[in-house]
Write an enzyme that holds these catalytic residues in place. Structure first.
Site, PDB file in Angstrom:
ATOM      1  N   LYS A  89      -0.478  -6.972  -6.510  1.00  0.00           N
ATOM      2  CA  LYS A  89      -0.584  -5.717  -5.764  1.00  0.00           C
ATOM      3  C   LYS A  89      -1.000  -4.571  -6.688  1.00  0.00           C
ATOM      4  O   LYS A  89      -1.818  -3.722  -6.313  1.00  0.00           O
ATOM      5  CB  LYS A  89       0.753  -5.401  -5.067  1.00  0.00           C
ATOM      6  CG  LYS A  89       1.056  -6.357  -3.908  1.00  0.00           C
ATOM      7  CD  LYS A  89       2.473  -6.219  -3.364  1.00  0.00           C
ATOM      8  CE  LYS A  89       2.756  -7.276  -2.295  1.00  0.00           C
ATOM      9  NZ  LYS A  89       4.118  -7.237  -1.736  1.00  0.00           N
TER      10      LYS A  89
ATOM     11  N   GLN B  25       9.893  -5.134  -3.288  1.00  0.00           N
ATOM     12  CA  GLN B  25       9.548  -6.542  -3.068  1.00  0.00           C
ATOM     13  C   GLN B  25      10.779  -7.339  -2.624  1.00  0.00           C
ATOM     14  O   GLN B  25      11.858  -7.210  -3.204  1.00  0.00           O
ATOM     15  CB  GLN B  25       8.955  -7.129  -4.372  1.00  0.00           C
ATOM     16  CG  GLN B  25       8.383  -8.514  -4.237  1.00  0.00           C
ATOM     17  CD  GLN B  25       7.151  -8.590  -3.335  1.00  0.00           C
ATOM     18  OE1 GLN B  25       6.410  -7.618  -3.173  1.00  0.00           O
ATOM     19  NE2 GLN B  25       6.935  -9.742  -2.721  1.00  0.00           N
TER      20      GLN B  25
ATOM     21  N   ASP C 109       4.913  -0.962   3.814  1.00  0.00           N
ATOM     22  CA  ASP C 109       5.225  -2.339   4.226  1.00  0.00           C
ATOM     23  C   ASP C 109       5.460  -2.423   5.733  1.00  0.00           C
ATOM     24  O   ASP C 109       5.476  -3.519   6.300  1.00  0.00           O
ATOM     25  CB  ASP C 109       6.521  -2.812   3.536  1.00  0.00           C
ATOM     26  CG  ASP C 109       6.256  -3.755   2.367  1.00  0.00           C
ATOM     27  OD1 ASP C 109       5.221  -4.446   2.387  1.00  0.00           O
ATOM     28  OD2 ASP C 109       7.104  -3.796   1.460  1.00  0.00           O
TER      29      ASP C 109
HETATM   30  N1  GUN Z   1       8.066 -10.554   0.232  1.00  0.00           N
HETATM   31  C1  GUN Z   1       7.221 -11.392   0.895  1.00  0.00           C
HETATM   32  N2  GUN Z   1       6.289 -10.701   1.565  1.00  0.00           N
HETATM   33  C2  GUN Z   1       6.547  -9.391   1.331  1.00  0.00           C
HETATM   34  C3  GUN Z   1       5.909  -8.195   1.748  1.00  0.00           C
HETATM   35  O1  GUN Z   1       4.934  -8.176   2.503  1.00  0.00           O
HETATM   36  N3  GUN Z   1       6.471  -7.039   1.275  1.00  0.00           N
HETATM   37  C4  GUN Z   1       7.557  -7.028   0.464  1.00  0.00           C
HETATM   38  N4  GUN Z   1       8.041  -5.843   0.076  1.00  0.00           N
HETATM   39  N5  GUN Z   1       8.173  -8.124   0.068  1.00  0.00           N
HETATM   40  C5  GUN Z   1       7.656  -9.296   0.491  1.00  0.00           C
END
Ligand code: GUN
Length: 299
Positions: A52, A96, A119
Site C-alpha cells: 500500500k 491493518q 477503508d
Molecule cells: N486486512 C485484510 N484486508 C484489509 C483491508 O482491506 N483493510 C485493512 N485495514 N485490513 C485488512
C-alpha cells in the site's frame, strides 16, 4: 471465456489517479496522504501494508507508515489513531487487520474519523453505503465493482451468489450487488457457514463471488455454463517450488471452473490489485473532500 484482468485494470486506474495528482500539484492543491498503522509482525499484513505504501509512491501520494509492537495496548493504539485524526496533512487512515486479540477491532474502527476512513469500515460509512449515500466503500468490494463495470459485465436482473459474509467483503458485496445502480440490480443470495447445500445455490448463479478463504472450494461441478466468477481468496499455501516458500491460492479451482465461465478473475492478478487501486481512489476522494464537504458557513 474472458479473464477479468485486475492487474491491467488496476494499472489503468493508478495511471488515472497519478494524472489527477499531477493536475492537483500543478495548481498547488492538496497532495493526498495515506497513513497506515501496522500492529505486530504478521507476515501477510506486513506484505500488504508495504504494498500500500509502495502504491502511494507510485501515484505521487504522501504516505506514513506507523509500526507498533504486538504488545501495544488498546488505549495506546486509540491514542495514535486520534493523533492521526487530528493531523491536517493526513487524508486517509487505515489500521491493518487482523489486530492482536487484546485489542477491539470495533473500538479502533469507530475511532477513525469517518471523513478519513478510506477503508470504509466505520459504521457511518457502512450505513451511508447501505442507504446509497456518498461513502467510502471497502476497497475489495469497490475494486470488484470497478472490474465488473470496466469489463461491462451485465449484472442487472442476474442472480448473484456470494459465498462468505465477512464485514470486509461478503456483506458489503451483497448490498452493492442488490442496490439500484449499475453495476448492481442483481438478485442476491448470501451463503455462509450455516448454509445448507451451497452447491444447490451456486448452480443457480449467473455470478458467483467466492470470499470464504478456503483454497479451491468452488469446483467446476458447482457452476453452470456462462457464469461469471469472482475469486476473492488469497490463502498462502506452502509450496517448496516457490522462492518465498508459498503460493497464493484462490477460493476457486480455476482449472475446472474457468472452462464454464463467460468471465473469471485469476489469482493472483484479479481482485488483489483492484483492492489496492480502490484504496488509492478512496484516498484521492478524501483529499478532494468529495464525500464530506466542510460545513458551509452562511453569513
Ligand atoms: N486486512 C485484510 N484486508 C484489509 C483491508 O482491506 N483493510 C485493512 N485495514 N485490513 C485488512
Amino acid at each position: 471465456m474472458t479473464i477479468l484482468d485486475g492487474k491491467k485494470t488496476s494499472e489503468q486506474i493508478k495511471q488515472e489517479i497519478a494524472q489527477e495528482v499531477q493536475e492537483i500539484k500543478s495548481r498547488g492543491g492538496k497532495i493526498p496522504h495515506l497513513a497506515a498503522v501496522l500492529v505486530g509482525e504478521d507476515g501477510a499484513s506486513q506484505t500488504y501494508v508495504n504494498s500500500k505504501v509502495k502504491d502511494c509512491q507510485q501515484v505521487g501520494f504522501g504516505s506514513t507508515l506507523v509500526r507498533l509492537g504486538a504488545e501495544v495496548t488498546e488505549d495506546e493504539l486509540l491514542e495514535k489513531v486520534q493523533q492521526i485524526n487530528n493531523d491536517e496533512d493526513i487524508d486517509g487512515i487505515i489500521v491493518q487487520l487482523p489486530l492482536p486479540g487484546h485489542i477491539s477491532v470495533e473500538k479502533v474502527t469507530a475511532k477513525i474519523r469517518p471523513e478519513k476512513d478510506v477503508d470504509g469500515f466505520h459504521p457511518v460509512n457502512v450505513g451511508r453505503m447501505v442507504k446509497g449515500l456518498p461513502a467510502y466503500i471497502a476497497a475489495t468490494p469497490f475494486g470488484i465493482m470497478q472490474l465488473l463495470e470496466r469489463y461491462q459485465v451485465e449484472t442487472s436482473g442476474k442472480h448473484c451468489v456470494i459465498i462468505g459474509r465477512s464485514d470486509i467483503v461478503g456483506t458489503p458485496m451483497s448490498i452493492l450487488m442488490a442496490r439500484k445502480a449499475q453495476p448492481g440490480n442483481s438478485t442476491v443470495t448470501l451463503c455462509h457457514s450455516r448454509t445448507r447445500d451451497i452447491k444447490a445455490h451456486t448452480l443457480q448463479a449467473d455470478i458467483v463471488v467466492a470470499a470464504l478463504g478456503k483454497p479451491g472450494f468452488l469446483t467446476g461441478d458447482m457452476v453452470k455454463s456462462g457464469v461469471t466468477v469472482i475469486d476473492v481468496g488469497i490463502t498462502r499455501v506452502p509450496d517448496a517450488s516457490k522462492k518465498r516458500g508459498y503460493a497464493l491460492k484462490g477460493d476457486v479451482d480455476f482449472e475446472t471452473v474457468a472452462p464454464k465461465c463467460d468471465f473469471i478473475t485469476p489469482v493472483p492478478g484479479g481482485v488483489g490489485p483492484m483492492t489496492r487501486a480502490a484504496l488509492l481512489w478512496n484516498t484521492l476522494q478524501s483529499a478532494k473532500n468529495s464525500f464530506y464537504q466542510p460545513e458551509q458557513v452562511t453569513e
